[in-house]
Design a protein around this motif. Structure first.
Motif, mmCIF file in Angstrom:
data_model
loop_
_atom_site.group_PDB
_atom_site.id
_atom_site.type_symbol
_atom_site.label_atom_id
_atom_site.label_comp_id
_atom_site.label_asym_id
_atom_site.label_seq_id
_atom_site.Cartn_x
_atom_site.Cartn_y
_atom_site.Cartn_z
ATOM 1 N N THR A 2 24.002 -9.331 -17.270
ATOM 2 C CA THR A 2 25.376 -9.597 -17.666
ATOM 3 C C THR A 2 26.107 -8.595 -17.893
ATOM 4 O O THR A 2 27.082 -8.279 -17.333
ATOM 5 C CB THR A 2 25.497 -10.795 -18.767
ATOM 6 O OG1 THR A 2 24.481 -11.733 -18.563
ATOM 7 C CG2 THR A 2 26.834 -11.352 -18.786
ATOM 8 N N ASP A 22 21.033 -1.472 -26.653
ATOM 9 C CA ASP A 22 20.226 -1.128 -27.415
ATOM 10 C C ASP A 22 18.756 -0.617 -27.257
ATOM 11 O O ASP A 22 17.889 -0.003 -28.045
ATOM 12 C CB ASP A 22 20.213 -2.143 -28.705
ATOM 13 C CG ASP A 22 19.490 -3.384 -28.294
ATOM 14 O OD1 ASP A 22 18.957 -3.519 -27.092
ATOM 15 O OD2 ASP A 22 19.279 -4.287 -29.147
ATOM 16 N N HIS A 37 11.348 -12.270 -13.220
ATOM 17 C CA HIS A 37 12.366 -12.359 -11.966
ATOM 18 C C HIS A 37 13.572 -12.942 -12.057
ATOM 19 O O HIS A 37 13.822 -13.809 -12.768
ATOM 20 C CB HIS A 37 11.601 -12.550 -10.800
ATOM 21 C CG HIS A 37 10.996 -14.111 -10.877
ATOM 22 N ND1 HIS A 37 9.415 -14.088 -10.872
ATOM 23 C CD2 HIS A 37 11.658 -15.000 -11.135
ATOM 24 C CE1 HIS A 37 9.436 -15.512 -11.119
ATOM 25 N NE2 HIS A 37 10.170 -16.072 -11.297
ATOM 26 N N ARG A 382 21.603 -20.396 -17.868
ATOM 27 C CA ARG A 382 21.259 -19.091 -18.524
ATOM 28 C C ARG A 382 20.468 -18.450 -17.454
ATOM 29 O O ARG A 382 20.011 -17.085 -17.838
ATOM 30 C CB ARG A 382 20.201 -19.552 -19.607
ATOM 31 C CG ARG A 382 19.012 -19.955 -19.114
ATOM 32 C CD ARG A 382 17.835 -20.267 -20.076
ATOM 33 N NE ARG A 382 16.475 -20.758 -19.886
ATOM 34 C CZ ARG A 382 16.093 -21.843 -19.478
ATOM 35 N NH1 ARG A 382 17.188 -22.858 -19.359
ATOM 36 N NH2 ARG A 382 15.026 -22.084 -19.093
ATOM 37 N N MET A 384 19.393 -15.466 -14.967
ATOM 38 C CA MET A 384 19.943 -14.183 -14.794
ATOM 39 C C MET A 384 21.042 -14.055 -13.568
ATOM 40 O O MET A 384 21.950 -13.041 -13.684
ATOM 41 C CB MET A 384 19.055 -13.057 -14.820
ATOM 42 C CG MET A 384 18.124 -13.051 -16.263
ATOM 43 S SD MET A 384 17.073 -11.723 -16.267
ATOM 44 C CE MET A 384 15.651 -12.621 -15.624
#
Ligand SMILES: Cc1cc2nc3c(=O)[nH]c(=O)nc-3n(C[C@H](O)[C@H](O)[C@H](O)COP(=O)(O)OP(=O)(O)OC[C@H]3O[C@@H](n4cnc5c(N)ncnc54)[C@H](O)[C@@H]3O)c2cc1C
Length: 596
Positions: A2, A22, A37, A382, A384
């Motif tokens: 994202t 981070d 994946h 959710r 990816m």
């Protein structure tokens, strides 16, 4: 994914952008640290026409070109290269945001620490995008968020529990094992969890389907779990939530337990049921991937009903299609439950722009798995691929907001949608209406075509085969003499950039994958259907006024700025070679006066 796609989109559209991350590598759960994946609306190719385009697809094609062996370190490098050398974008790796300041409805500053340099860094900006997965920035500045499940009464969702609860899906560590071709011993570490066959009977961990699974699973669950079973890729169901069921505050404890769980499950299949005699562990993750923590509240909250009804929104900027995939609340500890409840649905749903706007804040985007969605909607959104296209949408919106000096709620959503389409993002039911695109008024002809793939299809305004339309030109063949596609302008005009969308074949996976099953579904290298070598020729009254050659293309979206804009009445795309396919395929050609 994202944050990366958001940052690339913002920078490419001219906003001075910082990407703060981070960890040492990009990609979140898709990086080499976690190795998940990327899934999306195509639902593992059940709905191939819904594969995500845009920046995500471009990154995948860049990876296909250089990474025949599915090496995650090379994928890391592909992502690093994209971010590090992107003009307008400054990348801060190993830089952890640990606090943030807001004044009224505006986020003013985030405070970070770069572990490697011992530097304290303070970032001020006009716009912030929280792509932390956990909604950390939103939480730091007091933006409203939720955890756990909504009760049925709130949105009337069919699968919501009667009462709201605070249960979250767990974290997971993945592993990779390899068939060595001969028996391999496994000596477990001293501290592992012991699992019996009874504990694991509802979780796929061998080639045989237990009787209880046959009786309880529906056909789609059986297909998902047992087709092409191979113990080489970590089990997503090695999933734990912690004693207090707080994924964030218990992250370290959950990791400790997950390490014992991963080696415990591997010990079971190696030394107890002995179903993986020839397999040896090659890699075991130490950074658990997170599925669910905070979900921010935005101007609109996506619900399970929106997902199931394929709801369309006027302010659509992204879409989803992954099944509602809601995992057992205590993960591996729920031994009497299947690891996930899965509810499939046909087609896709829109995600409106309002889901990305943090409620009560004028300059804060929320996205990724902490998008403004109910728990059940998030159980689909959710993944990816869906996160990445949402990231591209907010990055583009941020740049438009900065460029026009208006706040993020005052941009033109129509303009945002048209920009996303131009950048090869798909938005269901929307078409190219870009007034700057000179191709829209052109007539089109071609050297040859196949039935159903006529030349004029390239002006349909849609760049994929969907809703019964091919939306593509395909030549009858392709030999050494080449094929061509020609656009004739209604009146002479200056053309400085030609944008072509080729066909990368959405029917074949392109993603980096650890699992041999997922790897075998792919074609190695650049998709053969993509046009490789082509020339653009501009003419005016039959005289050549411009020419640009492109060789070794590996992308679907190809922008070709001409060395010099030229006044022309015709633009011809001469196709010399593909990356292997015996026909030329084109979804769209756009003509612009300038590079944009
Ligand atoms: C085991 C497992 C299996 C899954 N299976 C799939 C699957 O098959 N396919 C699929 O598509 N999805 C899958 N998912 C879901 C998916 O991985 C997540 O929902 C997705 O990664 C969320 O994307 P994101 O960009 O919001 O967050 P993340 O991928 O978590 O990325 C967040 C990024 O923000 C950075 N960050 C966080 N906090 C800070 C901070 N304070 N300062 C600086 N940087 C910070 C992190 O380092 C990270 O890079 C799975 C998840 C798990 C755990």
């Amino acid at each position: 994914m994202t944050g990366l796609c958001a940052a690339l989109a913002a920078a490419r559209h001219g906003a001075k952008t910082a990407l703060v991350q981070d960890r040492p590598v990009l990609g979140g759960n898709a990086s080499s640290e976690v190795r998940m994946h990327i899934c999306g609306a195509s639902e593992n190719q059940q709905k191939p026409e819904l594969n995500e385009g845009g920046i995500l697809h471009e990154l995948m094609l860049n990876n296909k070109r250089v990474n025949d062996d599915f090496c995650f370190s090379i994928w890391d490098a592909v992502l690093f290269d994209a971010a590090k050398y992107q003009p307008n974008l400054t990348l801060y790796l190993n830089t952890s945001m640990h606090s943030a300041k807001a004044e009224g409805a505006k986020v003013r500053e985030i405070e970070c620490y770069q572990l490697t340099t011992e530097k304290h860094l303070f970032f001020t900006a006009d716009i912030f995008a929280d792509c932390t997965g956990n909604g950390t920035l939103g939480a730091f500045v007091g933006a409203p968020y939720r955890t756990g499940s909504e009760g049925k009464r709130e949105f009337g969702e069919p699968h919501a529990p009667d009462k709201a609860n605070n249960r979250r899906m767990g974290n997971t560590l993945l592993f990779k094992a390899k068939d060595m071709g001969h028996p391999v011993e496994f000596i477990p570490p001293a501290h592992i969890n012991e699992y019996t066959e009874y504990d694991l009977r509802l979780r796929k961990h061998g080639p045989d389907v237990p009787q209880e699974v046959l009786e309880r699973a529906d056909p789609s669950e059986l297909r998902m779990m047992y087709d092409g079973y191979c113990p080489d890729f970590g089990f997503w169901w090695i999933e734990l939530t912690g004693e207090q069921e707080d994924i964030i505050s218990e992250y370290e404890d959950i990791r400790d337990d997950l390490v014992k769980a991963v080696y415990g499950v591997w010990n079971h299949i190696k030394n107890v049921d002995q179903s993986a005699a020839n397999f040896a562990l090659q890699w075991v993750g130490m950074l658990p991937g997170t599925r669910e923590s905070r979900r921010m509240e935005g101007d609109y909250m996506l619900t399970e009903n929106d997902v199931f009804t394929n709801r369309r929104f006027e302010d659509v900027v992204a879409y989803g299609g992954w099944q509602i995939d809601n995992h057992a609340p205590h993960g591996l500890k729920d031994v009497d439950r299947f690891p996930a409840d899965v509810y499939e649905f046909p087609g896709s749903y829109d995600i409106p722009y309002r889901c990305y706007l943090a409620k009560g804040f004028e300059n804060l985007f929320i996205s990724g798995r902490s998008l403004s969605a109910s728990k059940l909607a998030m159980a689909s959104s959710r993944v990816m691929g869906t996160c990445a296209i949402g990231g591209q949408a907010i990055g583009t919106a941020a740049a438009q907001s900065i460029g026009k000096k208006v706040d993020i709620r005052s941009i033109s959503v129509h303009e945002l949608q048209q920009t996303l389409l131009r950048d090869d993002c798909y938005l269901p039911c929307l078409k190219n209406e870009d007034e700057m695109d000179l191709a829209r008024g052109c007539s089109v002809s071609a050297s040859s075509h196949q039935n159903g793939y006529e030349a004029e299809n390239i002006l349909s305004g849609v760049t994929r085969a969907i809703d019964g339309a091919t939306n593509a030109w395909r030549s009858a063949g392709l030999d050494a003499s080449g094929e061509w596609l020609q656009l004739d302008l209604p009146a002479p005009a200056s053309v400085g950039m030609v944008q072509i969308t080729f066909d990368s074949n959405f029917n074949i996976e392109k993603r980096i994958a650890l699992s041999s099953k997922r790897q075998k579904q792919q074609v190695i290298g650049v998709p053969p259907e993509l046009v490789r070598d082509f020339t653009i020729v501009l003419t005016l009254n039959g005289q050549e006024v411009g020419r640009q050659e492109v060789r070794n293309n590996h992308l679907r979206l190809c922008r070709v700025p001409l060395r010099q804009a030229a006044c022309c009445d015709s633009v011809r795309l001469e196709i010399h070679a593909t990356n292997g396919s015996p026909e030329a395929r084109v979804f769209e050609v756009r003509l612009y006066e300038q590079n944009c």
